[in-house]
Design a protein around this motif. Structure first.
Motif, short mmCIF file in Angstrom:
data_model
loop_
_atom_site.label_atom_id
_atom_site.label_comp_id
_atom_site.label_asym_id
_atom_site.label_seq_id
_atom_site.Cartn_x
_atom_site.Cartn_y
_atom_site.Cartn_z
N SER A 200 0.81 -1.21 0.00
CA SER A 200 0.00 0.00 0.00
C SER A 200 0.85 1.27 0.00
O SER A 200 0.37 2.33 -0.39
N SER A 201 2.12 1.16 0.39
CA SER A 201 2.99 2.34 0.37
C SER A 201 3.41 2.69 -1.05
O SER A 201 3.77 3.83 -1.32
N LEU A 202 3.36 1.72 -1.95
CA LEU A 202 3.70 1.97 -3.36
C LEU A 202 2.48 1.94 -4.26
O LEU A 202 2.55 2.36 -5.41
N GLY A 203 1.38 1.39 -3.75
CA GLY A 203 0.19 1.25 -4.57
C GLY A 203 0.35 0.19 -5.64
O GLY A 203 -0.24 0.28 -6.71
N LYS A 204 1.14 -0.86 -5.33
CA LYS A 204 1.43 -1.91 -6.30
C LYS A 204 1.36 -3.29 -5.64
O LYS A 204 1.51 -3.41 -4.42
N PRO A 205 1.21 -4.34 -6.44
CA PRO A 205 1.29 -5.70 -5.89
C PRO A 205 2.68 -5.96 -5.32
O PRO A 205 3.69 -5.43 -5.81
N ALA A 206 2.74 -6.76 -4.28
CA ALA A 206 4.02 -7.16 -3.66
C ALA A 206 4.45 -8.47 -4.30
O ALA A 206 3.94 -9.54 -3.95
N GLN A 207 5.36 -8.39 -5.22
CA GLN A 207 5.84 -9.56 -5.96
C GLN A 207 6.93 -10.29 -5.19
O GLN A 207 7.76 -9.66 -4.53
N ASP A 208 6.93 -11.61 -5.29
CA ASP A 208 7.99 -12.47 -4.76
C ASP A 208 8.06 -12.50 -3.23
O ASP A 208 9.13 -12.63 -2.66
N VAL A 209 6.92 -12.39 -2.56
CA VAL A 209 6.86 -12.53 -1.11
C VAL A 209 6.75 -14.02 -0.78
O VAL A 209 5.89 -14.72 -1.32
N GLN A 210 7.62 -14.52 0.09
CA GLN A 210 7.57 -15.90 0.54
C GLN A 210 6.34 -16.09 1.43
O GLN A 210 6.14 -15.32 2.38
N VAL A 211 5.53 -17.11 1.13
CA VAL A 211 4.30 -17.39 1.88
C VAL A 211 4.32 -18.86 2.31
O VAL A 211 4.62 -19.74 1.51
N THR A 212 4.02 -19.11 3.57
CA THR A 212 3.97 -20.47 4.11
C THR A 212 2.60 -20.73 4.71
O THR A 212 2.09 -19.89 5.46
N LEU A 213 2.03 -21.87 4.39
CA LEU A 213 0.77 -22.31 4.98
C LEU A 213 1.08 -23.35 6.05
O LEU A 213 1.84 -24.28 5.80
N GLN A 214 0.48 -23.16 7.23
CA GLN A 214 0.68 -24.09 8.34
C GLN A 214 -0.67 -24.53 8.89
O GLN A 214 -1.66 -23.82 8.75
N VAL A 215 -0.68 -25.70 9.53
CA VAL A 215 -1.87 -26.17 10.22
C VAL A 215 -1.52 -26.33 11.70
O VAL A 215 -0.42 -26.75 12.04
N PHE A 216 -2.45 -25.96 12.55
CA PHE A 216 -2.27 -25.95 13.99
C PHE A 216 -2.70 -27.29 14.57
O PHE A 216 -3.79 -27.77 14.27
N HIS A 217 -1.84 -27.90 15.39
CA HIS A 217 -2.16 -29.17 16.06
C HIS A 217 -2.07 -28.99 17.57
O HIS A 217 -1.08 -28.46 18.08
N HIS A 218 -3.10 -29.45 18.28
CA HIS A 218 -3.06 -29.52 19.74
C HIS A 218 -2.40 -30.84 20.10
O HIS A 218 -2.79 -31.89 19.60
N LEU A 219 -1.41 -30.79 20.99
CA LEU A 219 -0.75 -32.00 21.44
C LEU A 219 -1.36 -32.46 22.76
O LEU A 219 -2.02 -31.69 23.45
N SER A 220 -1.13 -33.67 23.13
CA SER A 220 -1.78 -34.24 24.32
C SER A 220 -1.33 -33.61 25.63
O SER A 220 -2.03 -33.68 26.61
N ASN A 221 -0.18 -32.99 25.66
CA ASN A 221 0.33 -32.43 26.91
C ASN A 221 0.07 -30.93 27.03
O ASN A 221 0.86 -30.20 27.60
N ASN A 222 -1.07 -30.47 26.50
CA ASN A 222 -1.47 -29.07 26.54
C ASN A 222 -0.54 -28.16 25.74
O ASN A 222 -0.58 -26.94 25.90
#
Length: 130
Positions: A13-35
């Motif tokens: 938004s500071s340039l008013g342009k798409p941000a090209q080549d940004v590294q993006v990671t998708l993660q999934v959240f897991h609850h473990l048995s020990n809280n």
């Protein structure tokens, strides 16, 4: 499946342009048995020239197809992590937030989840897109 059930769009938004080549990671959240809990990385990608990341889904494994791996689960928490510091450094700018993490809960796994992110060196904004 033509695209990931989770996609994103990063705009500088500071340039008013798409941000090209940004590294993006998708993660999934897991609850473990020990809280305790842990986020497991599912997929990584980079934004294209339009700032979009449309292929953010897990690759196939020996036991699961790509389609099976990319199915969302009701009630699961997912996190998308954007490496913003790397992007700003490439454009010769400093930033306050080295990365942005957006955690969300899937209520309906048949829906598409699009996460737009507006960034500038000292702020960010997000919302649920369509």
């Amino acid at each position: 499946m033509s695209k990931s059930p989770i996609t994103c769009h990063v705009l500088d938004s500071s340039l008013g342009k798409p941000a090209q080549d940004v590294q993006v990671t998708l993660q999934v959240f897991h609850h473990l048995s020990n809280n305790a809990s842990v986020c497991e990385p599912l997929a990584e990608s980079r934004t294209n020239s339009d700032g979009r990341c449309m292929d953010l889904w897990p690759e196939a494994t020996e036991t699961q197809s790509k389609e099976e791996r990319s199915k969302l689960e009701t009630g699961k928490l997912y996190k998308v992590v954007f490496q913003t510091k790397e992007y700003f450094e490439k454009t010769g700018r400093k930033c306050f937030y080295p990365w942005v993490e957006i955690t969300f809960e899937v209520e309906n796994p048949s829906e598409h989840y699009h996460i737009p992110l507006l960034i500038s060196p000292y702020s960010f904004t997000t919302y649920r897109g369509s």
